[in-house]
Design a protein around this motif. Structure first.
Motif, PDB file in Angstrom:
ATOM      1  N   TRP A 186     -16.272  12.015  -4.973  1.00  0.00           N
ATOM      2  CA  TRP A 186     -16.010  11.679  -3.828  1.00  0.00           C
ATOM      3  C   TRP A 186     -15.922  12.950  -2.978  1.00  0.00           C
ATOM      4  N   ARG A 187     -16.976  13.267  -2.569  1.00  0.00           N
ATOM      5  CA  ARG A 187     -16.897  14.585  -1.785  1.00  0.00           C
ATOM      6  C   ARG A 187     -16.226  14.527  -0.521  1.00  0.00           C
ATOM      7  N   SER A 188     -16.561  13.472   0.127  1.00  0.00           N
ATOM      8  CA  SER A 188     -15.934  13.288   1.571  1.00  0.00           C
ATOM      9  C   SER A 188     -15.763  11.722   1.941  1.00  0.00           C
ATOM     10  N   PHE A 189     -14.685  11.465   2.107  1.00  0.00           N
ATOM     11  CA  PHE A 189     -14.449   9.932   2.521  1.00  0.00           C
ATOM     12  C   PHE A 189     -12.970   9.789   2.769  1.00  0.00           C
ATOM     13  N   GLY A 190     -12.576   8.692   3.260  1.00  0.00           N
ATOM     14  CA  GLY A 190     -11.101   8.542   3.386  1.00  0.00           C
ATOM     15  C   GLY A 190     -10.545   7.589   4.423  1.00  0.00           C
ATOM     16  N   PRO A 191      -9.237   6.890   5.352  1.00  0.00           N
ATOM     17  CA  PRO A 191      -8.381   6.721   6.069  1.00  0.00           C
ATOM     18  C   PRO A 191      -7.540   6.677   6.511  1.00  0.00           C
ATOM     19  N   VAL A 192      -6.859   5.987   7.391  1.00  0.00           N
ATOM     20  CA  VAL A 192      -6.205   6.206   8.411  1.00  0.00           C
ATOM     21  C   VAL A 192      -5.095   7.424   8.150  1.00  0.00           C
ATOM     22  N   ARG A 193      -4.079   7.570   8.600  1.00  0.00           N
ATOM     23  CA  ARG A 193      -3.155   8.565   8.405  1.00  0.00           C
ATOM     24  C   ARG A 193      -2.394   8.341   6.919  1.00  0.00           C
ATOM     25  N   ARG A 194      -2.120   9.563   6.188  1.00  0.00           N
ATOM     26  CA  ARG A 194      -1.292   9.361   4.977  1.00  0.00           C
ATOM     27  C   ARG A 194      -2.068   8.724   3.846  1.00  0.00           C
ATOM     28  N   VAL A 230     -22.510  -7.644  12.976  1.00  0.00           N
ATOM     29  CA  VAL A 230     -22.693  -7.375  11.513  1.00  0.00           C
ATOM     30  C   VAL A 230     -21.799  -6.040  11.199  1.00  0.00           C
ATOM     31  N   VAL A 231     -20.702  -6.274  10.382  1.00  0.00           N
ATOM     32  CA  VAL A 231     -19.846  -5.400  10.135  1.00  0.00           C
ATOM     33  C   VAL A 231     -19.905  -4.695   8.828  1.00  0.00           C
ATOM     34  N   LEU A 232     -19.891  -3.281   8.986  1.00  0.00           N
ATOM     35  CA  LEU A 232     -20.073  -2.334   7.749  1.00  0.00           C
ATOM     36  C   LEU A 232     -18.571  -1.651   7.370  1.00  0.00           C
ATOM     37  N   PRO A 233     -17.746  -2.253   6.740  1.00  0.00           N
ATOM     38  CA  PRO A 233     -16.363  -1.495   6.612  1.00  0.00           C
ATOM     39  C   PRO A 233     -16.692  -0.401   5.590  1.00  0.00           C
ATOM     40  N   VAL A 234     -17.047   0.864   5.837  1.00  0.00           N
ATOM     41  CA  VAL A 234     -17.008   1.838   4.993  1.00  0.00           C
ATOM     42  C   VAL A 234     -15.575   2.281   4.626  1.00  0.00           C
ATOM     43  N   VAL A 235     -14.666   2.273   5.554  1.00  0.00           N
ATOM     44  CA  VAL A 235     -13.263   2.676   5.052  1.00  0.00           C
ATOM     45  C   VAL A 235     -13.041   1.468   3.897  1.00  0.00           C
ATOM     46  N   PRO A 236     -12.272   2.001   3.096  1.00  0.00           N
ATOM     47  CA  PRO A 236     -12.092   1.197   1.780  1.00  0.00           C
ATOM     48  C   PRO A 236     -10.918   0.328   1.973  1.00  0.00           C
ATOM     49  N   MET A 237     -11.112  -0.710   1.149  1.00  0.00           N
ATOM     50  CA  MET A 237      -9.830  -1.785   1.048  1.00  0.00           C
ATOM     51  C   MET A 237      -8.678  -1.267   0.613  1.00  0.00           C
ATOM     52  N   PHE A 238      -8.583  -0.113  -0.044  1.00  0.00           N
ATOM     53  CA  PHE A 238      -7.358   0.618  -0.407  1.00  0.00           C
ATOM     54  C   PHE A 238      -6.725   1.307   0.418  1.00  0.00           C
ATOM     55  N   HIS A 239      -7.306   1.460   1.876  1.00  0.00           N
ATOM     56  CA  HIS A 239      -6.962   2.519   2.775  1.00  0.00           C
ATOM     57  C   HIS A 239      -6.216   1.341   3.890  1.00  0.00           C
ATOM     58  N   ALA A 240      -4.934   1.081   3.764  1.00  0.00           N
ATOM     59  CA  ALA A 240      -4.140   0.025   4.595  1.00  0.00           C
ATOM     60  C   ALA A 240      -4.935  -0.869   5.111  1.00  0.00           C
ATOM     61  N   ASN A 241      -5.442  -1.982   4.162  1.00  0.00           N
ATOM     62  CA  ASN A 241      -6.307  -3.078   4.598  1.00  0.00           C
ATOM     63  C   ASN A 241      -7.572  -2.922   5.152  1.00  0.00           C
ATOM     64  N   ALA A 242      -8.144  -1.760   4.717  1.00  0.00           N
ATOM     65  CA  ALA A 242      -9.540  -1.532   5.397  1.00  0.00           C
ATOM     66  C   ALA A 242      -9.350  -1.529   6.941  1.00  0.00           C
ATOM     67  N   MET A 298      -1.664   4.672  10.481  1.00  0.00           N
ATOM     68  CA  MET A 298      -1.333   5.424   9.451  1.00  0.00           C
ATOM     69  C   MET A 298      -0.820   3.888   8.515  1.00  0.00           C
ATOM     70  N   THR A 299      -0.612   4.390   7.071  1.00  0.00           N
ATOM     71  CA  THR A 299      -0.285   3.284   6.150  1.00  0.00           C
ATOM     72  C   THR A 299       0.831   2.421   6.917  1.00  0.00           C
ATOM     73  N   CYS A 306       0.996  -1.224   0.038  1.00  0.00           N
ATOM     74  CA  CYS A 306      -0.024  -0.107  -0.044  1.00  0.00           C
ATOM     75  C   CYS A 306       0.831   1.161   0.020  1.00  0.00           C
ATOM     76  N   TYR A 307       0.669   2.249  -0.872  1.00  0.00           N
ATOM     77  CA  TYR A 307       1.420   3.445  -0.974  1.00  0.00           C
ATOM     78  C   TYR A 307       0.710   4.629  -0.194  1.00  0.00           C
ATOM     79  N   THR A 308       1.438   5.311   0.464  1.00  0.00           N
ATOM     80  CA  THR A 308       1.182   6.376   1.174  1.00  0.00           C
ATOM     81  C   THR A 308       0.485   7.325  -0.141  1.00  0.00           C
TER      82      THR A 308
END
Length: 601
Positions: A593-601, A221-233, A327-328, A182-184
């Motif tokens: 994508w108005r507003s969304f995202g992950p952990v640091r970097r 019942v888990v809803l991972p809104v954080v994306p799988m491309f953000h440091a392994n969700a 962070m990543t 995963c890239y910063t």
């Protein structure tokens, strides 16, 4: 003398093996890119992932080869993850919010051999296909009925799987084998690759499953809104199958109405996302009178959690918010603000002070604070310094940058955050080192001001950056994006902040913008804001609201600035427009994508 226990390599294929064997009938529900809801199980995902492994082997993929995914959170994406990692290849998650040039740089730097992509992102990949000399195959994660005729060279995911059986050997390699890449987001130079191992991912999974971290169980019942491309969700794509929790994958629709619908229809009990997602949900609930009948816990990370958000979830909907930091480079979970015994004994208002902090480190994470001379600082809640981190799922070096040392003499990685640690072990991130405002030799926290300003009832989003000052070096500038149909002037926000912060922290100016730009990880793009406002001319502030550090002499009215002179006046509402960060429209398709995202970097 060595212990006499079985040697069981910690490889991630064992996670989905466990889910198949002991939670095989548990559902994985996806809102598909094509539209319909798709229901499958861990047992079916396990079998299809093995078919995918055989397909990759047929395409010439070898252990250590990088196989990329450019996709939303869906069951197919989960199958791709385990199918890639199971044979010792490296799953490289691509962030679709990056500019096309950055995506091309990352793909070529990683030397990706195959890319799995959703239909949404196929046009941008094909547009830049000639630049991707390392890529041998593009696989579209759809069925033949939805394959676009315009791209005959692309392979169909479902057709590829149908050509192969599920008899495939997984694992059998060293647990230190690379598993994920995963890239910063490249906010300070080119993006940097963080190469996770099977062992680091497995240990991270065990760490996050603790009650004081994600605490996911087979009852959830888990809803991972954080994306799988953000440091392994944030590890959810591993911890949910490990625990046997039902997974609800949101696909590309992350607006408040769509998220609320999934929560209610699927009985979601736990979710994780960045603050901007939760703002959309809360706004939707207020506008519609909706309720959260099953949701009990949310984890929020990526940026500091505003107090009004924690209060809204707690007081209006009975949902517990836990703040997380990572962070990543930390895989990404670093700390979480779960209460310890002392904090749990406090009343709700006292506890809130700790819930707004970034929390305590779990087992396998060690932290320290240092000053500019590398002296270790005390955990007294007052001393502020650079936060460093160490642990078995913390980066040792960046991918293909062996010549660059990133650890100190004790093996700690500098996070780039400025923080304090109190006597209960809770860290408080003051700012990113590059974002902290240094005024008259003292530090001002941009995060604290923008979180307080965000609680104003008219504010949709706020940002605080430093602007140059002739006398004090830097002073804070507050940007405000108002809620739809709201109007306001500077004095409303300055009066709102008055008494909540030190007078010398008071912003020198308030500018209303149509949009506050977000970077590739969903955080406010302060680098872009600083560039656009580097010549901002401060207008006089009403008497009684000016900071104790006086302003420098007023600049002439015709001084250069990023916007026309009228943009900074105190007239109502939308005084100026801040250009959104440059993202490829084709990349995002019709979805903004108005507003969304992950952990640091």
């Amino acid at each position: 003398m060595l212990g006499l226990m079985q040697d069981w390599p910690l490889t991630v294929d064992r996670i989905i093996d466990h889910a198949r064997s002991w939670h095989g009938g548990i559902e994985v529900v996806s809102r598909s890119v094509e539209g319909p809801m798709v229901r499958t199980t861990y047992r079916e995902i396990h079998g299809r992932a093995k078919q995918l492994s055989n397909a990759l082997l047929s395409l010439g993929v070898l252990p250590g080869d990088r196989v990329a995914t450019l996709a939303w959170n869906t069951g197919r994406h989960l199958e791709a993850w385990y199918g890639i990692m199971g044979i010792g290849a490296i799953c490289h998650t691509l962030n679709p919010r990056l500019h096309a040039d950055q995506l091309c740089y990352i793909i070529n730097h990683a030397r990706d051999k195959v890319i799995f992509t959703d239909l949404t992102f196929l046009p941008i990949l094909m547009e830049h296909r000639a630049k991707l000399d390392c890529v041998e195959h593009l696989v579209v994660m759809t069925d033949e009925a939805h394959m676009p005729a315009d791209y005959p060279a692309a392979l169909c995911f479902e057709t590829l799987l149908a050509q192969h059986g599920a008899d495939c050997a997984w694992g059998g390699f060293d647990e230190n084998t690379a598993a994920g890449l995963c890239y910063t987001s490249g906010t300070t130079g080119d993006p940097k690759g963080v190469l996770y191992s099977h062992r680091s991912n497995f240990l991270h999974t065990l760490g996050t499953m603790g009650a004081d971290v994600l605490g996911i169980s087979a009852r959830d019942v888990v809803l991972p809104v954080v994306p799988m491309f953000h440091a392994n969700a944030w590890g959810v794509a591993f911890s949910a199958p490990a625990a046997g929790a039902k997974l609800v994958m949101p696909g590309q629709h992350l607006d408040g109405a769509s998220v609320h619908e999934l929560i209610e229809t699927e009985g979601v009990t736990f979710s994780a996302a960045v603050p901007t997602v939760w703002r959309m949900l809360l706004q939707h609930l207020r506008e519609t009178g909706g309720q959260l009948s099953t949701l009990t816990r949310v984890v929020i990370g990526g940026s500091a959690v505003p107090e009004d958000m924690v209060r809204a979830f707690r007081d209006d909907y009975g949902v517990t918010v836990t703040h997380a930091w990572g962070m990543t480079e930390t895989s990404p979970m670093g700390t979480q603000s779960s209460p310890n015994r002392a904090v749990a004994a406090m009343d709700a208002e006292e506890q809130l002070r700790y819930r707004l902090k970034q929390g305590r480190p779990p087992l396998m994470i060690d932290l320290k604070l240092v000053d500019d001379q590398e002296h270790v600082l005390p955990h007294d809640g007052q001393a502020t310094g650079r936060l460093k981190v160490s642990g078995p799922f913390v980066v040792r070096e960046y991918f293909r940058e062996a010549e660059r040392a990133i650890l100190d003499a004790d093996g700690f990685f500098d996070t780039g955050d400025v923080a304090s640690i109190d006597d209960q072990g809770y860290i408080q991130i003051t700012d990113r080192a590059k974002d902290v405002i240094k005024s008259g030799g003292e530090w001002i926290s941009s995060i604290e001001i923008e979180n307080l300003a965000a609680a104003h009832p008219k504010a949709a989003m706020t940002a605080v950056v430093a602007i140059p000052h002739a006398k004090w070096d830097e002073r804070p500038l507050l940007l405000v994006q108002l809620k739809p149909d709201e109007r306001a002037d500077r004095s409303e926000f300055l009066q709102f902040l008055d008494g909540k912060i030190a007078r010398w922290w008071m912003p020198d100016d308030v500018v209303f913008v149509d949009h506050i730009p977000l970077g590739a990880t969903g955080k406010i793009d302060k680098k872009l804001i600083r560039e656009q406002f580097k010549n901002h001319v401060v207008q006089p502030i009403a008497a009684g609201l000016s900071p104790e550090q006086p302003n420098a002499e007023e600049a002439p009215a015709d001084a250069p600035g990023p916007f026309p002179a009228e943009a900074a006046e105190a007239s109502p509402a939308r005084a100026s427009t801040l250009t959104m960060v440059a993202l490829s429209g084709a990349l995002m398709g019709a979805y903004l994508w108005r507003s969304f995202g992950p952990v640091r970097r």
